[in-house]
Design a protein around this motif. Structure first.
Motif, PDB file in Angstrom:
ATOM      1  N   THR A 109       0.840  -1.198   0.000  1.00  0.00           N
ATOM      2  CA  THR A 109       0.000   0.000   0.000  1.00  0.00           C
ATOM      3  C   THR A 109       0.874   1.246   0.000  1.00  0.00           C
ATOM      4  OG1 THR A 109      -0.199   0.043   2.407  1.00  0.00           O
ATOM      5  CG2 THR A 109      -1.948  -1.076   1.166  1.00  0.00           C
ATOM      6  N   ASP A 110       2.020   1.160   0.664  1.00  0.00           N
ATOM      7  CA  ASP A 110       2.922   2.299   0.699  1.00  0.00           C
ATOM      8  C   ASP A 110       3.493   2.559  -0.686  1.00  0.00           C
ATOM      9  OD1 ASP A 110       4.394   4.326   2.088  1.00  0.00           O
ATOM     10  OD2 ASP A 110       6.150   3.065   1.807  1.00  0.00           O
ATOM     11  N   LEU A 166      -3.061  12.763  17.929  1.00  0.00           N
ATOM     12  CA  LEU A 166      -2.191  11.681  18.393  1.00  0.00           C
ATOM     13  C   LEU A 166      -0.724  11.870  18.010  1.00  0.00           C
ATOM     14  CD1 LEU A 166      -4.484   8.648  17.525  1.00  0.00           C
ATOM     15  CD2 LEU A 166      -3.931   9.481  19.816  1.00  0.00           C
ATOM     16  N   TYR A 167      -0.477  12.421  16.824  1.00  0.00           N
ATOM     17  CA  TYR A 167       0.890  12.463  16.297  1.00  0.00           C
ATOM     18  C   TYR A 167       1.443  13.864  16.095  1.00  0.00           C
ATOM     19  CZ  TYR A 167      -0.136   7.588  15.392  1.00  0.00           C
ATOM     20  OH  TYR A 167      -0.485   6.271  15.546  1.00  0.00           O
ATOM     21  N   GLY A 168       0.625  14.876  16.255  1.00  0.00           N
ATOM     22  CA  GLY A 168       1.057  16.246  15.993  1.00  0.00           C
ATOM     23  C   GLY A 168       0.672  16.638  14.577  1.00  0.00           C
ATOM     24  N   GLU A 169       0.366  17.912  14.363  1.00  0.00           N
ATOM     25  CA  GLU A 169      -0.149  18.369  13.074  1.00  0.00           C
ATOM     26  C   GLU A 169       0.837  18.182  11.926  1.00  0.00           C
ATOM     27  OE1 GLU A 169      -1.526  22.376  13.433  1.00  0.00           O
ATOM     28  OE2 GLU A 169      -3.423  21.750  14.325  1.00  0.00           O
ATOM     29  N   GLU A 170       2.080  18.593  12.118  1.00  0.00           N
ATOM     30  CA  GLU A 170       3.040  18.504  11.019  1.00  0.00           C
ATOM     31  C   GLU A 170       3.343  17.053  10.660  1.00  0.00           C
ATOM     32  OE1 GLU A 170       6.450  21.001  11.216  1.00  0.00           O
ATOM     33  OE2 GLU A 170       5.278  22.703  11.930  1.00  0.00           O
ATOM     34  N   ARG A 171       3.489  16.224  11.667  1.00  0.00           N
ATOM     35  CA  ARG A 171       3.734  14.803  11.407  1.00  0.00           C
ATOM     36  C   ARG A 171       2.521  14.173  10.725  1.00  0.00           C
ATOM     37  NH1 ARG A 171       6.131  11.290  16.202  1.00  0.00           N
ATOM     38  NH2 ARG A 171       8.057  12.210  15.494  1.00  0.00           N
ATOM     39  N   ALA A 172       1.315  14.588  11.121  1.00  0.00           N
ATOM     40  CA  ALA A 172       0.093  14.060  10.502  1.00  0.00           C
ATOM     41  C   ALA A 172       0.024  14.438   9.026  1.00  0.00           C
ATOM     42  CB  ALA A 172      -1.134  14.566  11.248  1.00  0.00           C
ATOM     43  N   VAL A 173       0.375  15.670   8.685  1.00  0.00           N
ATOM     44  CA  VAL A 173       0.378  16.088   7.279  1.00  0.00           C
ATOM     45  C   VAL A 173       1.401  15.272   6.497  1.00  0.00           C
ATOM     46  CG1 VAL A 173       0.925  17.978   5.696  1.00  0.00           C
ATOM     47  CG2 VAL A 173      -0.483  18.415   7.694  1.00  0.00           C
ATOM     48  N   ASP A 174       2.579  15.065   7.067  1.00  0.00           N
ATOM     49  CA  ASP A 174       3.604  14.270   6.389  1.00  0.00           C
ATOM     50  C   ASP A 174       3.123  12.840   6.152  1.00  0.00           C
ATOM     51  OD1 ASP A 174       5.288  16.454   6.344  1.00  0.00           O
ATOM     52  OD2 ASP A 174       6.424  15.839   8.120  1.00  0.00           O
ATOM     53  N   MET A 175       2.432  12.263   7.137  1.00  0.00           N
ATOM     54  CA  MET A 175       1.927  10.899   6.977  1.00  0.00           C
ATOM     55  C   MET A 175       0.854  10.838   5.906  1.00  0.00           C
ATOM     56  SD  MET A 175       1.939   9.238  10.816  1.00  0.00           S
ATOM     57  CE  MET A 175       0.771  10.350  11.531  1.00  0.00           C
ATOM     58  N   VAL A 176       0.000  11.844   5.824  1.00  0.00           N
ATOM     59  CA  VAL A 176      -1.051  11.859   4.807  1.00  0.00           C
ATOM     60  C   VAL A 176      -0.447  12.039   3.421  1.00  0.00           C
ATOM     61  CG1 VAL A 176      -3.026  13.194   3.958  1.00  0.00           C
ATOM     62  CG2 VAL A 176      -2.881  12.577   6.365  1.00  0.00           C
ATOM     63  N   LYS A 177       0.639  12.785   3.310  1.00  0.00           N
ATOM     64  CA  LYS A 177       1.306  12.937   2.010  1.00  0.00           C
ATOM     65  C   LYS A 177       1.840  11.601   1.515  1.00  0.00           C
ATOM     66  CE  LYS A 177       2.572  17.793   2.357  1.00  0.00           C
ATOM     67  NZ  LYS A 177       3.666  18.757   2.484  1.00  0.00           N
ATOM     68  N   GLN A 198       0.720   8.512   2.708  1.00  0.00           N
ATOM     69  CA  GLN A 198      -0.389   7.548   2.677  1.00  0.00           C
ATOM     70  C   GLN A 198      -1.719   8.306   2.709  1.00  0.00           C
ATOM     71  OE1 GLN A 198      -2.034   4.891   1.814  1.00  0.00           O
ATOM     72  NE2 GLN A 198      -0.542   3.568   2.772  1.00  0.00           N
ATOM     73  N   PRO A 199      -2.170   8.834   1.561  1.00  0.00           N
ATOM     74  CA  PRO A 199      -3.408   9.611   1.542  1.00  0.00           C
ATOM     75  C   PRO A 199      -4.634   8.814   1.982  1.00  0.00           C
ATOM     76  CG  PRO A 199      -2.277   9.770  -0.576  1.00  0.00           C
ATOM     77  CD  PRO A 199      -1.529   8.798   0.244  1.00  0.00           C
ATOM     78  N   LEU A 200      -4.587   7.503   1.852  1.00  0.00           N
ATOM     79  CA  LEU A 200      -5.733   6.688   2.267  1.00  0.00           C
ATOM     80  C   LEU A 200      -5.947   6.714   3.776  1.00  0.00           C
ATOM     81  CD1 LEU A 200      -5.428   3.582  -0.068  1.00  0.00           C
ATOM     82  CD2 LEU A 200      -6.989   5.523  -0.256  1.00  0.00           C
ATOM     83  N   ALA A 201      -4.996   7.255   4.520  1.00  0.00           N
ATOM     84  CA  ALA A 201      -5.184   7.392   5.969  1.00  0.00           C
ATOM     85  C   ALA A 201      -6.399   8.260   6.275  1.00  0.00           C
ATOM     86  CB  ALA A 201      -3.933   7.982   6.613  1.00  0.00           C
ATOM     87  N   MET A 225       7.313   5.116  14.714  1.00  0.00           N
ATOM     88  CA  MET A 225       7.037   3.926  13.911  1.00  0.00           C
ATOM     89  C   MET A 225       5.950   4.220  12.870  1.00  0.00           C
ATOM     90  SD  MET A 225       5.605   0.191  15.139  1.00  0.00           S
ATOM     91  CE  MET A 225       3.996   0.808  15.648  1.00  0.00           C
ATOM     92  N   VAL A 226       4.867   4.831  13.292  1.00  0.00           N
ATOM     93  CA  VAL A 226       3.766   5.109  12.371  1.00  0.00           C
ATOM     94  C   VAL A 226       4.169   6.194  11.373  1.00  0.00           C
ATOM     95  CG1 VAL A 226       1.364   5.851  12.197  1.00  0.00           C
ATOM     96  CG2 VAL A 226       2.057   4.298  14.014  1.00  0.00           C
ATOM     97  N   ALA A 227       4.994   7.136  11.774  1.00  0.00           N
ATOM     98  CA  ALA A 227       5.477   8.154  10.835  1.00  0.00           C
ATOM     99  C   ALA A 227       6.343   7.513   9.753  1.00  0.00           C
ATOM    100  CB  ALA A 227       6.256   9.237  11.578  1.00  0.00           C
ATOM    101  N   ARG A 228       7.128   6.501  10.113  1.00  0.00           N
ATOM    102  CA  ARG A 228       7.945   5.802   9.118  1.00  0.00           C
ATOM    103  C   ARG A 228       7.082   4.978   8.172  1.00  0.00           C
ATOM    104  NH1 ARG A 228      11.189   4.987  13.694  1.00  0.00           N
ATOM    105  NH2 ARG A 228      10.231   2.962  14.066  1.00  0.00           N
ATOM    106  N   ASN A 229       6.005   4.405   8.681  1.00  0.00           N
ATOM    107  CA  ASN A 229       5.127   3.562   7.873  1.00  0.00           C
ATOM    108  C   ASN A 229       3.673   3.952   8.114  1.00  0.00           C
ATOM    109  OD1 ASN A 229       3.826   1.613   6.435  1.00  0.00           O
ATOM    110  ND2 ASN A 229       4.416  -0.075   7.748  1.00  0.00           N
ATOM    111  N   PRO A 230       3.189   5.007   7.454  1.00  0.00           N
ATOM    112  CA  PRO A 230       1.801   5.426   7.647  1.00  0.00           C
ATOM    113  C   PRO A 230       0.778   4.385   7.194  1.00  0.00           C
ATOM    114  CG  PRO A 230       3.080   7.163   6.629  1.00  0.00           C
ATOM    115  CD  PRO A 230       3.932   5.942   6.630  1.00  0.00           C
ATOM    116  N   GLY A 231       1.208   3.354   6.491  1.00  0.00           N
ATOM    117  CA  GLY A 231       0.309   2.271   6.132  1.00  0.00           C
ATOM    118  C   GLY A 231      -0.257   1.570   7.352  1.00  0.00           C
TER     119      GLY A 231
END
Length: 197
Positions: free
Chosen positions: A9-10, A81-92, A94-97, A124-130
């Motif tokens: 998925t990643d 849960l993860y902070g705004e900037e980290r959340a945006v990076d994870m969505v970039k 893995q948009p399906l999040a 861990m989740v920031a490294r693998n947003p899947g």
């Protein structure tokens, strides 16, 4: 096994760039949803599919069939849960999040935090947003595998993007630089170099 699913998925979403496909609500003036975070706009812009209307009464047909309100709710939970900037990076990455069940975010976070601690879980989740796409029950099944695969996926993500770009460049180069016989020039040069050895 779970790591392979996250990897696939990643990889599929590594090639999806923000704003690739137009959204039905791409202009700020047509937004019905009140954005609580200034970074929420960036996160919602990364969702490569069209949002369904917020007032739609029909049931969800697929994972990506979500309203902008549902995507915003998912982002706000990620940001909490993860902070705004980290959340945006994870969505970039893995948009399906944004289409995942946001109630599972906190439950899975708690499961992993019991084993690894909150900071390690966030990393861990920031490294693998899947990992955001699995349920809390799935999070309990293979905690250590999720941690190990998160490092592998983090390390290989840039390589996959570079390989894809290199393939595109080679394809473009091959379509331009061919001999009269239609053979790509880099193959001809490679055989010339081998004959000289």
């Amino acid at each position: 096994f779970l790591g392979c699913v996250f990897f696939r998925t990643d990889v599929a979403n590594a090639f999806v760039a923000c704003n690739v496909l137009p959204s039905s609500s791409s202009s700020l003036s047509s937004r019905i949803v009140v954005l609580a975070s200034p970074l929420a706009e960036d996160a919602l812009a990364c969702f490569p599919y069209e949002f369904r209307p917020d007032d739609s009464t029909e049931s969800r047909r697929s994972m990506i069939d979500i309203s902008e309100r549902q995507a915003l709710t998912a982002f706000e939970e990620l940001a909490r849960l993860y902070g705004e900037e980290r959340a945006v990076d994870m969505v970039k990455v893995q948009p399906l999040a944004l289409a995942a069940n946001s109630t599972d975010f906190e439950l899975a976070f708690e499961v992993w935090s019991e084993t690894f601690g909150p900071e390690a879980t966030q990393s861990m989740v920031a490294r693998n947003p899947g990992l955001l796409l699995i349920s809390s029950k799935g999070a309990e099944m293979d905690k250590f595998g999720a941690m190990g695969w998160s490092y592998f996926i983090w390390a290989t993500r840039p390589v996959l993007v570079k390989l894809a770009l290199a393939a595109c460049v080679l394809y473009r180069y091959d379509s331009i630089a061919t001999s009269e016989d239609g053979i790509p020039s880099w193959i001809l040069h490679a055989s010339d170099n081998l004959q000289g050895m």
